[in-house]
Design an enzyme around this catalytic site. Structure first.
Site, short mmCIF file in Angstrom:
data_model
loop_
_atom_site.label_atom_id
_atom_site.label_comp_id
_atom_site.label_asym_id
_atom_site.label_seq_id
_atom_site.Cartn_x
_atom_site.Cartn_y
_atom_site.Cartn_z
N ALA A 66 0.87 -1.17 0.00
CA ALA A 66 0.00 0.00 0.00
C ALA A 66 0.91 1.23 0.00
O ALA A 66 2.06 1.16 0.43
CB ALA A 66 -0.89 -0.01 1.23
N GLY A 109 0.49 -4.88 0.95
CA GLY A 109 -0.70 -4.89 0.11
C GLY A 109 -0.48 -5.60 -1.23
O GLY A 109 -1.41 -6.13 -1.82
N GLU A 112 -0.93 -9.15 -0.52
CA GLU A 112 -2.35 -9.34 -0.24
C GLU A 112 -3.19 -9.30 -1.51
O GLU A 112 -4.16 -10.04 -1.66
CB GLU A 112 -2.82 -8.28 0.77
N GLU A 132 4.47 -5.01 7.31
CA GLU A 132 3.76 -3.91 7.98
C GLU A 132 4.21 -3.70 9.41
O GLU A 132 4.17 -2.58 9.93
CB GLU A 132 2.25 -4.17 7.96
N1 CO8 Z 1 4.58 3.11 -0.60
C1 CO8 Z 1 5.00 4.28 -1.15
N2 CO8 Z 1 6.16 4.37 -1.85
C2 CO8 Z 1 6.91 3.27 -2.00
C3 CO8 Z 1 6.54 2.03 -1.45
C4 CO8 Z 1 5.31 1.97 -0.73
N3 CO8 Z 1 4.84 0.82 -0.19
N4 CO8 Z 1 7.49 1.12 -1.75
C5 CO8 Z 1 8.42 1.75 -2.46
N5 CO8 Z 1 8.08 3.06 -2.63
C6 CO8 Z 1 8.82 4.10 -3.34
C7 CO8 Z 1 10.04 4.56 -2.55
O1 CO8 Z 1 9.66 5.51 -1.57
C8 CO8 Z 1 10.91 5.15 -3.63
O2 CO8 Z 1 10.39 6.44 -3.95
P1 CO8 Z 1 11.41 7.70 -4.16
O3 CO8 Z 1 12.19 7.33 -5.39
O4 CO8 Z 1 10.49 8.86 -4.33
O5 CO8 Z 1 12.27 7.75 -2.92
C9 CO8 Z 1 10.62 4.25 -4.83
O6 CO8 Z 1 9.37 3.58 -4.53
C10 CO8 Z 1 11.68 3.20 -5.04
O7 CO8 Z 1 11.84 2.48 -3.81
P2 CO8 Z 1 13.28 2.24 -3.12
O8 CO8 Z 1 14.21 3.34 -3.49
O9 CO8 Z 1 13.04 1.98 -1.68
O10 CO8 Z 1 13.71 0.89 -3.89
P3 CO8 Z 1 14.72 -0.25 -3.35
O11 CO8 Z 1 14.93 -1.13 -4.54
O12 CO8 Z 1 15.87 0.37 -2.65
O13 CO8 Z 1 13.85 -1.03 -2.23
C11 CO8 Z 1 11.88 -2.15 -1.32
C12 CO8 Z 1 12.72 -1.79 -2.59
C13 CO8 Z 1 12.66 -3.10 -0.42
C14 CO8 Z 1 10.60 -2.82 -1.82
C15 CO8 Z 1 11.54 -0.86 -0.54
O14 CO8 Z 1 11.02 0.09 -1.44
C16 CO8 Z 1 10.53 -1.06 0.58
O15 CO8 Z 1 10.84 -1.59 1.63
N6 CO8 Z 1 9.25 -0.63 0.35
C17 CO8 Z 1 8.19 -0.68 1.35
C18 CO8 Z 1 7.68 -2.08 1.53
C19 CO8 Z 1 6.60 -2.09 2.58
O16 CO8 Z 1 6.80 -1.81 3.74
N7 CO8 Z 1 5.40 -2.45 2.14
C20 CO8 Z 1 4.27 -2.53 3.03
C21 CO8 Z 1 3.47 -1.28 2.93
S1 CO8 Z 1 2.14 -1.21 4.12
C22 CO8 Z 1 0.93 -2.16 3.46
O17 CO8 Z 1 1.02 -2.62 2.37
C23 CO8 Z 1 -0.34 -2.42 4.23
C24 CO8 Z 1 -0.47 -1.48 5.35
C25 CO8 Z 1 -1.64 -1.91 6.20
C26 CO8 Z 1 -2.12 -0.72 6.93
C27 CO8 Z 1 -3.43 -1.01 7.56
C28 CO8 Z 1 -4.33 0.19 7.49
C29 CO8 Z 1 -5.79 -0.15 7.59
#
Ligand code: CO8
Length: 258
Positions: A66, A109, A112, A132
């Site tokens: 997400a 997400g 999921e 998460e």
């Molecule tokens: N959301 C927003 N932006 C993201 C996300 C994300 N989930 N994942 C990556 N991006 C963005 C980065 O911020 C980056 O943007 P920018 O260039 O502007 O800085 C761009 O994508 C590229 O990402 P990275 O530079 O980090 O790329 P890497 O190759 O270094 O790393 C990873 C890749 C390991 C996938 C890393 O991006 C990462 O850890 N991402 C987040 C993964 C994560 O935590 N996902 C779970 C999200 S929460 C969710 O899905 C459910 C939440 C439930 C909440 C419940 C509420 C009801």
């Protein structure tokens, strides 16, 4: 990018392909993607010309979760009042078979979303996880329930409580994916599978999906009764007559409802 191009919709005969299209954000699932996906699925699901829907991303990311930037500053009241993520229920409600074609990251997400699909075909580059917990929350698009049902309590807890990522091989071993395919053959395998299913009679395909999904909702006795009733009812379809008569006549079946 804007809502209109948050996903790309492609057609290949009876196969529809929904491609997540936020490459710079690793296909993070924001509200635009959710609305576009829900609208596309609602339209395709009732289109009799569509036999299978493939959901996919890029080589690097199916979806990295997400959109964290969109959620970070929301209050609990805002999240609850907008029923955040509920739009994704449209994917789970889809009656047409869904194939998740996963290359690269399928996290949070993204994992999921893949689990809302009926078949998950992973490239050997795929990485799955529910990270998460590292953000101070928990899975919010069904992960705590679908992952636990898919791979069992102890494997699911390992992923949900540590947030660690698993590669395609481990995902295959624990039963999180249908199959793993080499990157070079990945897309061919996805499309061959999609075209095969789309070539069967849609009434029986829908019945098969609906019936197998009952196994996750009801007791064994109720599920078996449901199966028996649906099995008998399919003898009212032209496709049953065609499928069985074609077998007896040693010719390929020409299903009418496909
Ligand atoms: N959301 C927003 N932006 C993201 C996300 C994300 N989930 N994942 C990556 N991006 C963005 C980065 O911020 C980056 O943007 P920018 O260039 O502007 O800085 C761009 O994508 C590229 O990402 P990275 O530079 O980090 O790329 P890497 O190759 O270094 O790393 C990873 C890749 C390991 C996938 C890393 O991006 C990462 O850890 N991402 C987040 C993964 C994560 O935590 N996902 C779970 C999200 S929460 C969710 O899905 C459910 C939440 C439930 C909440 C419940 C509420 C009801």
């Amino acid at each position: 990018n804007t809502e209109a191009d948050a996903i790309l919709v492609e057609r290949d005969g009876r196969v529809a392909i929904l491609r997540l299209n936020r490459p710079k954000a690793l296909n993070a699932l924001n509200n635009s993607v959710m609305r576009a996906m829900a609208a596309a699925i609602a339209a395709l699901d009732t289109d009799t010309g569509v036999g299978v829907i493939v959901i996919t991303g890029s080589d690097k990311a199916f979806a990295a979760g997400a959109d964290i930037k969109e959620m970070a500053d929301r209050s609990a009241v805002e999240m609850a009042m907008s029923d955040w993520f509920s739009g994704w229920d449209a994917v789970a409600r889809c009656r047409t078979p869904l194939i998740a074609a996963v290359s690269g990251f399928a996290l949070g997400g993204g994992c999921e979303l893949a689990m809302m699909c009926d078949i998950i075909i992973a490239s050997e580059t795929a990485k799955f996880g529910q990270p998460e917990i590292k953000l101070g929350v928990i899975p919010g698009m069904g992960g705590s329930q679908r992952l636990t049902r898919a791979i069992g309590k102890y494997k699911a807890m390992d992923l949900i409580l540590t947030g660690r990522l698993i590669d395609a091989g481990e995902a295959d071993r624990v039963g999180l994916v249908s199959r793993v395919v080499q990157q070079a053959r990945f897309w061919d395998d996805v499309m061959t599978t999609a075209r095969m299913i789309a070539g069967f009679g849609k009434p029986s395909v829908i019945a098969a999906k609906e019936t197998a999904n009952r196994a996750l909702e009801v007791s064994l006795a109720e599920g078996l009764l449901f199966e028996r009733r649906v099995f008998h009812a399919l003898f009212a379809t032209e496709d049953q007559k065609e499928g069985m008569n074609a077998f007896v006549a040693k010719r390929p079946a020409e299903f009418r409802h496909r």
